[in-house]
Design a protein around this motif. Structure first.
Motif, PDB file in Angstrom:
ATOM      1  N   ILE A  22       0.841  -1.207   0.000  1.00 45.54           N
ATOM      2  CA  ILE A  22       0.000   0.000   0.000  1.00 45.54           C
ATOM      3  C   ILE A  22       0.869   1.249   0.000  1.00 45.54           C
ATOM      4  N   GLU A  23       1.902   1.240   0.810  1.00 38.61           N
ATOM      5  CA  GLU A  23       2.816   2.395   0.872  1.00 38.61           C
ATOM      6  C   GLU A  23       3.508   2.594  -0.471  1.00 38.61           C
ATOM      7  N   ASN A  24       3.925   1.508  -1.095  1.00 34.97           N
ATOM      8  CA  ASN A  24       4.573   1.575  -2.409  1.00 34.97           C
ATOM      9  C   ASN A  24       3.605   2.137  -3.440  1.00 34.97           C
ATOM     10  N   HIS A  25       2.334   1.719  -3.395  1.00 34.90           N
ATOM     11  CA  HIS A  25       1.327   2.230  -4.327  1.00 34.90           C
ATOM     12  C   HIS A  25       1.116   3.738  -4.105  1.00 34.90           C
ATOM     13  N   GLN A  26       1.045   4.153  -2.828  1.00 33.27           N
ATOM     14  CA  GLN A  26       0.877   5.574  -2.526  1.00 33.27           C
ATOM     15  C   GLN A  26       2.079   6.388  -2.994  1.00 33.27           C
ATOM     16  N   LEU A  27       3.277   5.851  -2.791  1.00 28.41           N
ATOM     17  CA  LEU A  27       4.488   6.544  -3.242  1.00 28.41           C
ATOM     18  C   LEU A  27       4.545   6.613  -4.765  1.00 28.41           C
ATOM     19  N   SER A  28       4.098   5.554  -5.427  1.00 26.63           N
ATOM     20  CA  SER A  28       4.064   5.579  -6.897  1.00 26.63           C
ATOM     21  C   SER A  28       3.101   6.646  -7.394  1.00 26.63           C
ATOM     22  N   ASN A  29       1.924   6.735  -6.753  1.00 27.77           N
ATOM     23  CA  ASN A  29       0.967   7.781  -7.144  1.00 27.77           C
ATOM     24  C   ASN A  29       1.527   9.168  -6.883  1.00 27.77           C
ATOM     25  N   ARG A  30       2.172   9.354  -5.745  1.00 33.71           N
ATOM     26  CA  ARG A  30       2.771  10.650  -5.423  1.00 33.71           C
ATOM     27  C   ARG A  30       3.881  10.981  -6.416  1.00 33.71           C
ATOM     28  N   ASN A  31       4.652   9.971  -6.783  1.00 34.13           N
ATOM     29  CA  ASN A  31       5.715  10.158  -7.769  1.00 34.13           C
ATOM     30  C   ASN A  31       5.126  10.596  -9.112  1.00 34.13           C
ATOM     31  N   LYS A  32       4.009   9.960  -9.515  1.00 34.60           N
ATOM     32  CA  LYS A  32       3.352  10.352 -10.769  1.00 34.60           C
ATOM     33  C   LYS A  32       2.861  11.790 -10.687  1.00 34.60           C
ATOM     34  N   ASP A  33       2.268  12.154  -9.546  1.00 30.89           N
ATOM     35  CA  ASP A  33       1.797  13.532  -9.365  1.00 30.89           C
ATOM     36  C   ASP A  33       2.956  14.530  -9.457  1.00 30.89           C
ATOM     37  N   LEU A  34       4.047  14.211  -8.808  1.00 35.32           N
ATOM     38  CA  LEU A  34       5.217  15.096  -8.841  1.00 35.32           C
ATOM     39  C   LEU A  34       5.805  15.192 -10.242  1.00 35.32           C
ATOM     40  N   MET A  35       5.859  14.083 -10.942  1.00 34.67           N
ATOM     41  CA  MET A  35       6.381  14.104 -12.316  1.00 34.67           C
ATOM     42  C   MET A  35       5.467  14.951 -13.209  1.00 34.67           C
ATOM     43  N   THR A  36       4.148  14.863 -12.962  1.00 37.51           N
ATOM     44  CA  THR A  36       3.213  15.702 -13.723  1.00 37.51           C
ATOM     45  C   THR A  36       3.466  17.169 -13.408  1.00 37.51           C
ATOM     46  N   GLN A  37       3.659  17.482 -12.125  1.00 40.40           N
ATOM     47  CA  GLN A  37       3.937  18.869 -11.749  1.00 40.40           C
ATOM     48  C   GLN A  37       5.230  19.364 -12.382  1.00 40.40           C
ATOM     49  N   ILE A  38       6.168  18.485 -12.558  1.00 41.56           N
ATOM     50  CA  ILE A  38       7.455  18.886 -13.127  1.00 41.56           C
ATOM     51  C   ILE A  38       7.401  18.942 -14.636  1.00 41.56           C
ATOM     52  N   GLU A  39       6.826  17.930 -15.278  1.00 42.85           N
ATOM     53  CA  GLU A  39       6.975  17.772 -16.719  1.00 42.85           C
ATOM     54  C   GLU A  39       5.749  18.126 -17.551  1.00 42.85           C
ATOM     55  N   ASP A  40       4.637  18.532 -16.941  1.00 42.43           N
ATOM     56  CA  ASP A  40       3.451  18.888 -17.719  1.00 42.43           C
ATOM     57  C   ASP A  40       3.804  20.010 -18.688  1.00 42.43           C
ATOM     58  N   PRO A  41       3.493  19.841 -19.986  1.00 42.41           N
ATOM     59  CA  PRO A  41       3.921  20.839 -20.972  1.00 42.41           C
ATOM     60  C   PRO A  41       3.245  22.203 -20.821  1.00 42.41           C
ATOM     61  N   ASN A  42       2.120  22.251 -20.122  1.00 37.86           N
ATOM     62  CA  ASN A  42       1.412  23.529 -19.977  1.00 37.86           C
ATOM     63  C   ASN A  42       1.643  24.189 -18.624  1.00 37.86           C
ATOM     64  N   THR A  43       1.660  23.377 -17.567  1.00 35.24           N
ATOM     65  CA  THR A  43       1.731  23.959 -16.228  1.00 35.24           C
ATOM     66  C   THR A  43       2.898  23.447 -15.406  1.00 35.24           C
ATOM     67  N   GLY A  44       3.722  22.577 -15.963  1.00 33.89           N
ATOM     68  CA  GLY A  44       4.821  21.985 -15.202  1.00 33.89           C
ATOM     69  C   GLY A  44       5.951  22.965 -14.948  1.00 33.89           C
ATOM     70  N   TYR A  45       6.773  22.588 -13.986  1.00 33.32           N
ATOM     71  CA  TYR A  45       7.898  23.451 -13.621  1.00 33.32           C
ATOM     72  C   TYR A  45       8.900  23.606 -14.759  1.00 33.32           C
ATOM     73  N   VAL A  46       9.061  22.575 -15.575  1.00 32.19           N
ATOM     74  CA  VAL A  46       9.978  22.681 -16.714  1.00 32.19           C
ATOM     75  C   VAL A  46       9.459  23.723 -17.693  1.00 32.19           C
ATOM     76  N   ALA A  47       8.134  23.688 -17.974  1.00 21.96           N
ATOM     77  CA  ALA A  47       7.542  24.683 -18.877  1.00 21.96           C
ATOM     78  C   ALA A  47       7.636  26.076 -18.275  1.00 21.96           C
ATOM     79  N   LYS A  48       7.368  26.173 -16.966  1.00 18.66           N
ATOM     80  CA  LYS A  48       7.456  27.486 -16.308  1.00 18.66           C
ATOM     81  C   LYS A  48       8.882  28.022 -16.331  1.00 18.66           C
TER      82      LYS A  48
END
Length: 148
Positions: free
Chosen positions: A38-64
């Protein structure tokens, strides 16, 4: 293998105790496996969320960050253009100021010259014995002095 002989009632009980202990250990390990999964699944989801925050082409930190770099470059170019415009304006203003100072100096010199003419004119008493002769003398001298 030689060991300490156990009474027969203990050897039967030992296996029961060992089996119970193994069951408890299996339950604990199973619980730990489930909680880790369960912890691994939660960490994987959090990792996906963070990667989206970083790499999203419209709102991610890389785009910003890319937009921020573009904004900085644009601002630097605009500052260079503004500086060049101000420097050009400064040169033009300095040239106009120098020209105006020359004209002012000439006007001041002319004013001083006219003041001197006026002082000399006023320092000379009108000539003539009659008022008409004095007025004619003032008029003649004014025409000669001021209309050169």
């Amino acid at each position: 293998m030689m060991g300490i002989p156990l009474p027969s009632f203990l050897s039967g009980q030992l296996w029961k105790i060992a089996t119970g202990a193994a069951g408890v250990i299996a339950l604990v390990l199973g619980f730990m496996l489930i909680s880790t999964t369960i912890e691994n699944h939660q960490l994987s989801n959090r990792n996906k969320d963070l990667m989206t925050q970083i790499e999203d082409p419209n709102t991610g930190y890389v785009a910003k960050l890319a937009q921020a770099h573009t904004n900085v470059a644009t601002l630097q170019n605009q500052l260079k253009e503004s500086l060049a415009s101000y420097q050009k304006l400064e040169k033009e203003s300095n040239a106009k100021l120098a020209d105006t100072e020359i004209k002012l100096k000439a006007a001041q010199d002319q004013t001083e010259q006219m003041k001197g003419q006026l002082r000399r004119f006023l320092a000379t008493k009108p000539q003539g014995s009659t008022l008409e002769a004095q007025i004619n003398d003032i008029d003649r001298r004014a025409m000669a002095e001021f209309l050169k």
